[in-house]
Design an enzyme around this catalytic site. Structure first.
Site, short mmCIF file in Angstrom:
data_model
loop_
_atom_site.label_atom_id
_atom_site.label_comp_id
_atom_site.label_asym_id
_atom_site.label_seq_id
_atom_site.Cartn_x
_atom_site.Cartn_y
_atom_site.Cartn_z
CG ASP A 131 22.77 -34.54 19.69
OD1 ASP A 131 23.84 -34.27 20.59
OD2 ASP A 131 22.09 -34.13 19.32
CG ASP A 137 19.86 -33.96 16.27
OD1 ASP A 137 20.03 -33.51 14.57
OD2 ASP A 137 20.68 -34.22 17.22
CG ASP A 177 24.52 -28.68 17.74
OD1 ASP A 177 24.29 -27.74 18.59
OD2 ASP A 177 25.71 -28.59 17.71
#
Length: 176
Positions: free
Chosen positions: A15, A133, A17
């Site tokens: 991922d 996250d 961000d």
């Protein structure tokens, strides 16, 4: 040592961000963006700087040097900003975007991202490792068999090494 103790994923998927960098590129970055003149960072319209988490460039370089494919799977609403950030940030003097074999960067389910990654690479889900996250994205592990690694403060060497061990255990379970 058994073969599984030396095995590695065929592709590592990140991922973006709060996994590779400490911001949401669709809300914290205000285009236009440019490369910082002094740091391996980007600067937005208001002068805010953003860079990779400290260990990220070396981890990605290590993966590529080891012959492991690298992909991005991000559901950002600002795919052009994310790709521009990857183009402006460098790893070892090379644009970071050039280290990625597959870019799946657009709004939508991570299941969709991984279906496209699998189609583009031919790599089986059990041979993939995914850092993210958001715990909701663990669905790729439950539904597809991709090993999910939860990231709390960016990808670090410690987390990377733990993820490889966890992936090996996961792969053994998949093969059992």
């Amino acid at each position: 040592m058994g073969k599984s103790e030396h095995s590695f994923p065929k592709i590592v998927v990140f991922d973006l961000d709060y996994t590779l960098w400490p911001c949401w590129c669709d809300t914290h970055i205000s285009p236009p963006i440019s490369r910082s003149k002094t740091e391996n960072a980007i600067v937005d319209r208001y002068g805010s700087e953003m860079a990779f988490y400290n260990d990220v460039p070396a981890i990605i370089a290590h993966l590529k040097q080891s012959g492991i494919k690298v992909a991005a799977a991000s559901r950002t609403c600002a795919p052009d900003v994310a790709k521009k950030m990857l183009s402006l940030l460098h790893i070892g003097g090379t644009r970071a975007i050039d280290y990625f074999d597959v870019l799946e960067i657009y709004p939508g389910s991570k299941i969709t991202h991984f279906n496209f990654i699998q189609k583009q690479t031919g790599i089986e889900y059990r041979d993939m490792l995914f850092f993210d996250d958001e715990t909701r994205n663990k669905e790729v592990e439950h539904r597809l068999g991709v090993k999910f690694m939860f990231v709390t403060e960016g990808v670090t060497w410690k987390l990377y090494h733990q993820a490889i061990e966890d992936w090996r255990g996961h792969k053994q379970q998949c093969n059992a």
